[in-house]
Design an enzyme around this catalytic site. Structure first.
Site, PDB file in Angstrom:
ATOM      1  N   GLU A 173       0.797  -1.213   0.000  1.00  0.00           N
ATOM      2  CA  GLU A 173       0.000   0.000   0.000  1.00  0.00           C
ATOM      3  C   GLU A 173       0.836   1.271   0.000  1.00  0.00           C
ATOM      4  OE1 GLU A 173      -1.708  -1.414   3.885  1.00  0.00           O
ATOM      5  OE2 GLU A 173      -1.957   0.735   4.139  1.00  0.00           O
ATOM      6  N   CYS A 231       3.846   8.537   0.150  1.00  0.00           N
ATOM      7  CA  CYS A 231       4.477   7.624   1.098  1.00  0.00           C
ATOM      8  C   CYS A 231       4.696   6.289   0.382  1.00  0.00           C
ATOM      9  CB  CYS A 231       3.551   7.435   2.304  1.00  0.00           C
ATOM     10  SG  CYS A 231       4.158   6.236   3.490  1.00  0.00           S
ATOM     11  N   CYS A 254       7.641  -6.899   6.695  1.00  0.00           N
ATOM     12  CA  CYS A 254       8.774  -6.302   7.398  1.00  0.00           C
ATOM     13  C   CYS A 254       9.208  -7.295   8.470  1.00  0.00           C
ATOM     14  CB  CYS A 254       8.333  -4.997   8.062  1.00  0.00           C
ATOM     15  SG  CYS A 254       9.651  -4.138   8.949  1.00  0.00           S
ATOM     16  N   CYS A 289       7.979  -4.431  15.203  1.00  0.00           N
ATOM     17  CA  CYS A 289       7.633  -3.409  16.218  1.00  0.00           C
ATOM     18  C   CYS A 289       6.251  -3.720  16.797  1.00  0.00           C
ATOM     19  CB  CYS A 289       7.676  -2.016  15.613  1.00  0.00           C
ATOM     20  SG  CYS A 289       9.335  -1.556  15.084  1.00  0.00           S
ATOM     21  N   CYS A 317       3.020  -1.974  15.173  1.00  0.00           N
ATOM     22  CA  CYS A 317       2.980  -1.765  13.721  1.00  0.00           C
ATOM     23  C   CYS A 317       2.360  -2.944  12.993  1.00  0.00           C
ATOM     24  CB  CYS A 317       4.397  -1.516  13.198  1.00  0.00           C
ATOM     25  SG  CYS A 317       4.466  -1.244  11.427  1.00  0.00           S
ATOM     26  N   CYS A 354      -1.107   2.462   8.193  1.00  0.00           N
ATOM     27  CA  CYS A 354       0.132   1.714   8.469  1.00  0.00           C
ATOM     28  C   CYS A 354       0.006   0.210   8.236  1.00  0.00           C
ATOM     29  CB  CYS A 354       0.602   1.940   9.897  1.00  0.00           C
ATOM     30  SG  CYS A 354       0.909   3.641  10.291  1.00  0.00           S
TER      31      CYS A 354
HETATM   32  N1  SAH Z   1      10.584   0.879   9.134  1.00  0.00           N
HETATM   33  C1  SAH Z   1      10.595   2.311   9.178  1.00  0.00           C
HETATM   34  C2  SAH Z   1       9.355   2.906   8.527  1.00  0.00           C
HETATM   35  C3  SAH Z   1       8.118   2.585   9.282  1.00  0.00           C
HETATM   36  S1  SAH Z   1       6.640   3.471   9.038  1.00  0.00           S
HETATM   37  C4  SAH Z   1      10.706   2.787  10.620  1.00  0.00           C
HETATM   38  O1  SAH Z   1      10.648   1.973  11.522  1.00  0.00           O
HETATM   39  O2  SAH Z   1      10.915   3.976  10.833  1.00  0.00           O
HETATM   40  C5  SAH Z   1       6.898   5.087   9.595  1.00  0.00           C
HETATM   41  C6  SAH Z   1       6.582   5.388  11.057  1.00  0.00           C
HETATM   42  O3  SAH Z   1       5.283   4.949  11.466  1.00  0.00           O
HETATM   43  C7  SAH Z   1       7.587   4.766  12.016  1.00  0.00           C
HETATM   44  O4  SAH Z   1       8.008   5.722  12.930  1.00  0.00           O
HETATM   45  C8  SAH Z   1       6.755   3.710  12.686  1.00  0.00           C
HETATM   46  O5  SAH Z   1       7.294   3.354  13.932  1.00  0.00           O
HETATM   47  C9  SAH Z   1       5.403   4.377  12.757  1.00  0.00           C
HETATM   48  N2  SAH Z   1       4.267   3.484  13.014  1.00  0.00           N
HETATM   49  C10 SAH Z   1       4.158   2.173  12.778  1.00  0.00           C
HETATM   50  N3  SAH Z   1       2.965   1.703  13.193  1.00  0.00           N
HETATM   51  C11 SAH Z   1       2.306   2.739  13.711  1.00  0.00           C
HETATM   52  C12 SAH Z   1       1.017   2.910  14.318  1.00  0.00           C
HETATM   53  N4  SAH Z   1       0.186   1.884  14.477  1.00  0.00           N
HETATM   54  N5  SAH Z   1       0.668   4.142  14.727  1.00  0.00           N
HETATM   55  C13 SAH Z   1       1.506   5.187  14.551  1.00  0.00           C
HETATM   56  N6  SAH Z   1       2.713   5.105  14.000  1.00  0.00           N
HETATM   57  C14 SAH Z   1       3.123   3.895  13.591  1.00  0.00           C
END
Ligand code: SAH
Length: 346
Positions: free
Chosen positions: A89, A102, A109, A113, A116, A335
């Site tokens: 997406e 974006c 991935c 986390c 996420c 996300c």
């Molecule tokens: N792998 C990269 C890009 C991730 S997406 C990273 O870790 O930075 C971009 C941002 O969205 C990151 O800061 C990630 O931690 C955040 N993110 C992921 N899931 C989320 C959620 N459910 N709510 C808010 N931010 C989120």
């Protein structure tokens, strides 16, 4: 499997056309068509036999827009389908300073986390440079753009995947998309978000890319960061902060910290104080993110008022901080959730 022609730079395309007995100006013609979103049949200024030969060995556009959802705030979410069936997406966001896309760098991935959605099924595969380019090409075309009439001026590598876990493809993507023969997007108009793979932050600085680095911090102690992000077991906060300082010293670019507010975990007064210490003495900015609720994760975000209070406390301590504007609340699926719900539906 046919090769992806968009994976190639202009010089590599010149080699390909030379190998097919064609003059080198064909490479420029092909490049223009590819970045307009054209298929081989559309490339009407190429000889028909060249188009036939190309279409036997290569794909021109490795993805199609499977679905799109328009929000009343002007943002549009896209589901792309790649040639191998993988669904990824992306989100288009109109900003006053330009239109931002974006982009995703991996299918799934492996960073895992805790909040996420992208990591729920693990890593499916890396995307190639051309497959990442194809997202930009498809959305630019969707809005009626071409290679000379760009509808996207900024990129954020904040979709699914960890860009620094796919270093070679992502940096090739950066070289391709900033090339004057293609979209000529400035490195300064591109943000790369990472969970903090220390050696590749340093490598990105040494290799001279100069994109804006966004570091997913999300916690002010190693203990909390390890609970939220498994990568913190490998790299401590000290190492991560040293790496982003190194990035600033090498590139002169102010670093952005992403900080997702998780109620009861990282929002105390002491977190504010520690954030101040972590961000002291070099140019940086803290982007506070209100957590998008992911039902599989069940982690609680905070209210707008709580986010504002936290932001105000930081400002009082002279920490540069803002709350990230949220797009597309009415079309849901933030996300990585859109992809998951699409796959579940099928
Ligand atoms: N792998 C990269 C890009 C991730 S997406 C990273 O870790 O930075 C971009 C941002 O969205 C990151 O800061 C990630 O931690 C955040 N993110 C992921 N899931 C989320 C959620 N459910 N709510 C808010 N931010 C989120």
């Amino acid at each position: 499997m046919p090769e992806i022609l968009l994976d190639n730079s202009i010089d590599e395309l010149k080699e390909i056309v030379a190998g097919l007995g064609q003059p080198s100006f064909r490479a420029g013609q092909i490049m223009k068509w590819l970045y307009c979103g054209a298929e081989f049949d559309d490339m009407t200024n190429l000889p028909a036999d060249l188009r036939t030969v190309l279409s036997c060995g290569y794909v021109a556009q490795p993805l199609v827009i499977q679905e799109h959802y328009e929000s009343s705030d002007g943002s549009v979410k896209f589901l792309y389908r790649y040639s191998d069936g993988n669904i990824i997406e992306g989100v288009y966001m109109p900003h006053s300073y330009g239109n931002t896309l974006c982009v995703s760098t991996q299918a799934g991935c492996r960073m895992g986390c805790s909040f996420c959605a992208s990591g729920i099924g693990g890593l499916v595969r890396n995307l190639t440079a051309g497959e990442i380019v194809a997202q930009v090409v498809a959305v630019n075309k969707f809005f009626g753009g071409s290679v000379t009439d760009r509808k996207i001026s900024n990129l954020v590598l904040m979709g699914s995947g960890e860009p620094l876990d796919n270093y070679d493809n992502v940096t090739k993507f950066l070289r391709l998309i900033t090339d004057k023969n293609t979209f000529n997007i400035g490195m300064r108009s591109i943000s790369l978000s990472t969970c903090g793979i220390v050696e590749n932050i340093r490598k990105l600085a040494d290799d001279g890319y100069g994109v804006t680095l966004s570091l997913s911090l999300h916690a002010t102690t190693d203990e909390t960061r390890r609970e939220l992000m498994p990568i913190a077991n490998k790299y401590g906060l000290g190492e991560v902060i040293d790496a982003v300082k190194y990035y600033f010293e090498k590139t002169g670019r102010r670093v952005i910290f992403e900080y997702a507010l998780v109620k009861g975990r990282n929002m105390s007064f002491f977190d504010c104080k520690r954030l101040r210490e972590l961000t002291r003495g070099y140019p940086c900015h803290v982007n506070l993110i209100r957590l998008n609720y992911v039902k599989e994760k069940g982690m609680a975000g905070c209210t707008e008022a709580e986010a504002q209070r936290f932001c105000k406390k930081l400002e009082e301590m002279n920490v540069s901080a803002t709350i990230r504007r949220s797009f597309g609340n009415d079309i849901g699926g933030a996300c990585g959730q859109l992809r998951r719900s699409y796959i579940a539906k099928r």
